[in-house]
Design a protein around this motif. Sequence first.
Motif, PDB file in Angstrom:
ATOM      1  N   TYR A  78       0.821  -1.214   0.000  1.00  0.00           N
ATOM      2  CA  TYR A  78       0.000   0.000   0.000  1.00  0.00           C
ATOM      3  C   TYR A  78       0.850   1.257   0.000  1.00  0.00           C
ATOM      4  O   TYR A  78       0.488   2.258  -0.620  1.00  0.00           O
ATOM      5  CB  TYR A  78      -0.952  -0.018   1.195  1.00  0.00           C
ATOM      6  CG  TYR A  78      -2.029  -1.069   1.080  1.00  0.00           C
ATOM      7  CD1 TYR A  78      -2.754  -1.197  -0.106  1.00  0.00           C
ATOM      8  CD2 TYR A  78      -2.330  -1.930   2.121  1.00  0.00           C
ATOM      9  CE1 TYR A  78      -3.739  -2.161  -0.234  1.00  0.00           C
ATOM     10  CE2 TYR A  78      -3.315  -2.890   2.000  1.00  0.00           C
ATOM     11  CZ  TYR A  78      -4.011  -3.004   0.824  1.00  0.00           C
ATOM     12  OH  TYR A  78      -4.982  -3.949   0.690  1.00  0.00           O
ATOM     13  N   PHE A  79       1.981   1.203   0.718  1.00  0.00           N
ATOM     14  CA  PHE A  79       2.819   2.405   0.729  1.00  0.00           C
ATOM     15  C   PHE A  79       3.413   2.660  -0.653  1.00  0.00           C
ATOM     16  O   PHE A  79       3.607   3.807  -1.040  1.00  0.00           O
ATOM     17  CB  PHE A  79       3.911   2.307   1.801  1.00  0.00           C
ATOM     18  CG  PHE A  79       3.426   2.758   3.142  1.00  0.00           C
ATOM     19  CD1 PHE A  79       3.181   4.097   3.381  1.00  0.00           C
ATOM     20  CD2 PHE A  79       3.176   1.850   4.167  1.00  0.00           C
ATOM     21  CE1 PHE A  79       2.711   4.538   4.608  1.00  0.00           C
ATOM     22  CE2 PHE A  79       2.705   2.277   5.394  1.00  0.00           C
ATOM     23  CZ  PHE A  79       2.469   3.621   5.620  1.00  0.00           C
ATOM     24  N   MET A  82       0.707   4.381  -2.475  1.00  0.00           N
ATOM     25  CA  MET A  82       0.589   5.780  -2.044  1.00  0.00           C
ATOM     26  C   MET A  82       1.740   6.606  -2.606  1.00  0.00           C
ATOM     27  O   MET A  82       1.543   7.725  -3.082  1.00  0.00           O
ATOM     28  CB  MET A  82       0.598   5.862  -0.518  1.00  0.00           C
ATOM     29  CG  MET A  82      -0.680   5.426   0.124  1.00  0.00           C
ATOM     30  SD  MET A  82      -0.692   5.908   1.857  1.00  0.00           S
ATOM     31  CE  MET A  82      -0.620   4.355   2.653  1.00  0.00           C
ATOM     32  N   ALA A 244     -10.284  16.342  12.463  1.00  0.00           N
ATOM     33  CA  ALA A 244     -10.267  15.216  11.533  1.00  0.00           C
ATOM     34  C   ALA A 244     -11.206  14.122  12.018  1.00  0.00           C
ATOM     35  O   ALA A 244     -11.910  13.489  11.232  1.00  0.00           O
ATOM     36  CB  ALA A 244      -8.856  14.669  11.400  1.00  0.00           C
ATOM     37  N   VAL A 248     -14.939  12.489  10.116  1.00  0.00           N
ATOM     38  CA  VAL A 248     -15.369  11.140   9.768  1.00  0.00           C
ATOM     39  C   VAL A 248     -16.871  10.987   9.971  1.00  0.00           C
ATOM     40  O   VAL A 248     -17.543  10.267   9.246  1.00  0.00           O
ATOM     41  CB  VAL A 248     -14.576  10.117  10.599  1.00  0.00           C
ATOM     42  CG1 VAL A 248     -15.143   8.746  10.441  1.00  0.00           C
ATOM     43  CG2 VAL A 248     -13.133  10.139  10.175  1.00  0.00           C
ATOM     44  N   LEU A 258     -10.851  11.917   3.905  1.00  0.00           N
ATOM     45  CA  LEU A 258     -10.096  10.683   4.172  1.00  0.00           C
ATOM     46  C   LEU A 258     -11.032   9.485   4.214  1.00  0.00           C
ATOM     47  O   LEU A 258     -10.755   8.460   3.585  1.00  0.00           O
ATOM     48  CB  LEU A 258      -9.372  10.803   5.507  1.00  0.00           C
ATOM     49  CG  LEU A 258      -7.876  11.092   5.487  1.00  0.00           C
ATOM     50  CD1 LEU A 258      -7.306  10.914   6.879  1.00  0.00           C
ATOM     51  CD2 LEU A 258      -7.140  10.197   4.515  1.00  0.00           C
ATOM     52  N   SER A 259     -12.142   9.611   4.958  1.00  0.00           N
ATOM     53  CA  SER A 259     -12.981   8.417   5.096  1.00  0.00           C
ATOM     54  C   SER A 259     -13.637   8.083   3.769  1.00  0.00           C
ATOM     55  O   SER A 259     -13.839   6.912   3.459  1.00  0.00           O
ATOM     56  CB  SER A 259     -13.982   8.569   6.235  1.00  0.00           C
ATOM     57  OG  SER A 259     -15.028   9.387   5.859  1.00  0.00           O
ATOM     58  N   PHE A 262     -10.886   6.294   1.789  1.00  0.00           N
ATOM     59  CA  PHE A 262     -10.641   4.932   2.260  1.00  0.00           C
ATOM     60  C   PHE A 262     -11.813   4.029   1.884  1.00  0.00           C
ATOM     61  O   PHE A 262     -11.646   2.832   1.691  1.00  0.00           O
ATOM     62  CB  PHE A 262     -10.410   4.914   3.773  1.00  0.00           C
ATOM     63  CG  PHE A 262      -8.981   5.125   4.146  1.00  0.00           C
ATOM     64  CD1 PHE A 262      -8.050   4.119   3.959  1.00  0.00           C
ATOM     65  CD2 PHE A 262      -8.557   6.330   4.667  1.00  0.00           C
ATOM     66  CE1 PHE A 262      -6.726   4.312   4.301  1.00  0.00           C
ATOM     67  CE2 PHE A 262      -7.229   6.522   5.012  1.00  0.00           C
ATOM     68  CZ  PHE A 262      -6.317   5.515   4.827  1.00  0.00           C
ATOM     69  N   ARG A 265     -10.960   2.947  -1.427  1.00  0.00           N
ATOM     70  CA  ARG A 265      -9.583   2.448  -1.548  1.00  0.00           C
ATOM     71  C   ARG A 265      -8.795   3.149  -2.658  1.00  0.00           C
ATOM     72  O   ARG A 265      -8.111   2.491  -3.445  1.00  0.00           O
ATOM     73  CB  ARG A 265      -9.569   0.944  -1.811  1.00  0.00           C
ATOM     74  CG  ARG A 265     -10.219   0.138  -0.730  1.00  0.00           C
ATOM     75  CD  ARG A 265      -9.361   0.159   0.497  1.00  0.00           C
ATOM     76  NE  ARG A 265     -10.016  -0.492   1.617  1.00  0.00           N
ATOM     77  CZ  ARG A 265      -9.685  -1.692   2.062  1.00  0.00           C
ATOM     78  NH1 ARG A 265      -8.736  -2.340   1.491  1.00  0.00           N
ATOM     79  NH2 ARG A 265     -10.287  -2.200   3.095  1.00  0.00           N
ATOM     80  N   TRP A 267      -5.885   4.552  -3.217  1.00  0.00           N
ATOM     81  CA  TRP A 267      -4.630   4.690  -2.462  1.00  0.00           C
ATOM     82  C   TRP A 267      -3.773   5.851  -2.940  1.00  0.00           C
ATOM     83  O   TRP A 267      -3.083   6.485  -2.140  1.00  0.00           O
ATOM     84  CB  TRP A 267      -3.836   3.387  -2.520  1.00  0.00           C
ATOM     85  CG  TRP A 267      -4.427   2.348  -1.642  1.00  0.00           C
ATOM     86  CD1 TRP A 267      -5.210   1.317  -2.025  1.00  0.00           C
ATOM     87  CD2 TRP A 267      -4.334   2.266  -0.217  1.00  0.00           C
ATOM     88  NE1 TRP A 267      -5.614   0.578  -0.934  1.00  0.00           N
ATOM     89  CE2 TRP A 267      -5.086   1.141   0.177  1.00  0.00           C
ATOM     90  CE3 TRP A 267      -3.695   3.021   0.759  1.00  0.00           C
ATOM     91  CZ2 TRP A 267      -5.208   0.763   1.512  1.00  0.00           C
ATOM     92  CZ3 TRP A 267      -3.815   2.647   2.085  1.00  0.00           C
ATOM     93  CH2 TRP A 267      -4.567   1.522   2.452  1.00  0.00           C
ATOM     94  N   LEU A 274      -2.528  12.324   2.785  1.00  0.00           N
ATOM     95  CA  LEU A 274      -1.688  12.193   3.982  1.00  0.00           C
ATOM     96  C   LEU A 274      -0.515  13.166   3.916  1.00  0.00           C
ATOM     97  O   LEU A 274      -0.157  13.786   4.927  1.00  0.00           O
ATOM     98  CB  LEU A 274      -1.175  10.753   4.122  1.00  0.00           C
ATOM     99  CG  LEU A 274      -2.220   9.742   4.578  1.00  0.00           C
ATOM    100  CD1 LEU A 274      -1.608   8.358   4.695  1.00  0.00           C
ATOM    101  CD2 LEU A 274      -2.818  10.145   5.913  1.00  0.00           C
TER     102      LEU A 274
END
Lengths: 326, 330
Positions: A78-79, A82, A244, A248, A258-259, A262, A265, A267, A274
């Motif tokens: 995942y990183f 990203m 933050a 949500v 962000l939510s 996510f 997905r 990424w 982020l």
Amino acid sequence: MSDSSSKTPQNPPTPGGESQPTTGQYKPDMLDARPVKPSKLGYNIALLVLGIVFIAAISATGADWGRLVQLPGNMVNYFTLMGQGVAQPLTAEVQQHWLSAFDNMLESVQIAWIGTVVGALFSLPMGFLAARNMTPLPLYVVVRFILSVIRAVPEIVFAIAIMLPIFGLGPLAGALALGISSIGTLSKLISEAIEGVDQGPLESARASGATQVQMIRWAVLPQIMPEVIAIWLYRFEVNIRASAILGVLGAGGIGSLLSALFGVRAWDRIGITLVVIVVVTIIIDQISAWIRHRVIHGAPKKEARAARERDDSDGVGVPPAGAHPI
Amino acid sequence: MSTPAIEAPARPQKPRPAASAYAGLLAAAVGLILFFLWSSTSTLQLDIGVARLPLYPILGALGVFAVLALCWRARTGPLTALGALAVIGVTWWGGSGIGFTLAPLWEDFDRGWPIIQEFLDPSWGFIWRVWDQWVVTLAMAVVATGIGCSVGLLLAMLASPVSSPSKPVSQAVKAINSVIRSIPDIGYGLLFVAMLGGTAAGAGEMAGILALIMFNIGIIAKLTGETIDSVDKGPLEAADATGSTLLQRDRIAVLPQILPGYSSYSLYVFELNIRASVVLGIVGAGGIGSTISVQLSHFNYSNISAIMIALVIVVLIVDYVSLTIRRRIT
């Protein structure tokens, strides 16, 4: 050990002196024995209890520790995604992603700022009401109790229970929820600052016949103001993170973005978001830390002397001797 | 206040701040008001007979001038007055950005009142039905505090120039710490839930613990790092003079000094964890928050209210216990 201590002269005559052999053989008595190490029994028992609690807690969470095995692989995966998102070339679409992340972060900052202002407005009077040296005992007890309840309730509770039903889903509800929950901590810290003021100015104000309000204005406020401003700024930093959380729930800002990201997905966009969060938060933290330092410790060294002379009779700019950074 | 007429040396008066500086501030104020006019999106207008003026910018302008006048009267230095103007400007920016208004308080109160009424009537029986989730929440908080605070201590030691092996290490770790600290707990929650799977996938607790650990590392590294920066230098010099290695120096000269503060921060972090686990549960990490999330999706407000009352009680108890322990430590 004993040969070195035998050379030192014994200053006080010891009670057991007659038993001391005079033929050169030195026998240490009670008074010049090394101090006994204090018992560490309590400390060790505390550590043992902590360990037991920790191990019991590990089993009580019911967490599936086996999943940790797959974590490193997933993280790398995942990183990388990203990182690719952050590093991809700036097409018009990608630019749009960066801008929307930035806009949402600014909205979070706005929510946090308004929340802090609302909290700050209430916290100064509440702080005085919660300071033992400013308030009669019955009022003090009541205010303290209210404050500790506010502090115990997480901001998300204020948001769900009070703000969302009335103000609806939106940044305003988030800001007001943050504002109310800020009152608790802010007032407590401010009341502690008030309780710690130097008594001298208070006494002289009282001696010159000042009323309660005049005492607050001339003896208390000048002493606590730097600390109070530092407390407010510190809370602003905390509120940026807290906003933050409210996002949500749908209160807008970076949390909502962000939510949502996510949820699908995305990424690459998560990576971008982020990065924006980290950069903006660090910049604001730095500015706030600089202002706090400036407010508490006054002007930089070479100006400090002149500033102190300038501010002498006014007191607003003079940091209290005991002021400490938060 | 009337002062008796005394001939003897006149009372020293604080000189007024430089008028030129205040002229500059006035110019800044005018700029600020132009910004208000430019950025105002509200159509509310104030009718003064001859003309109709936009309401909010006018209020903002009055506020700006009032603050300037107050600063002048209180003989505030120009820099502080500039700070006050900046605060007004940022507040305007934030307030107009989120559409600040208190009108819903009296306009929409009827809409929210039924829900608030449900909150005022908690279903007490529900508190005991979810006790196992409370145990999980507390256990998660304990585990995360234990691991997070240990790692945080290590990072704080590496970050502070006092106890760090070298300057580059200290700078690098400091940067890492601020990155870790700048991501909110909810961000970590979402991240780990996405990576491991949430409550639905049976990994909610694990994700929650990991998120709490990262959250704790950030706080502990910051607070403890500041404590390490300000330790008494005497023991450090003594340790250096006896030729101790870095590890020995940190163990003997630094650790005992920061231990009271560090333990107290750890307890504080433990309290924070209980509050944070509510939030983390809502995004799919385990604990009491997942129960709240379920009840919230069923609009079962009286159950939520019961959980929240229990939450306040748990937090107050933990608060009290940790306060007692902290008093004994420090």
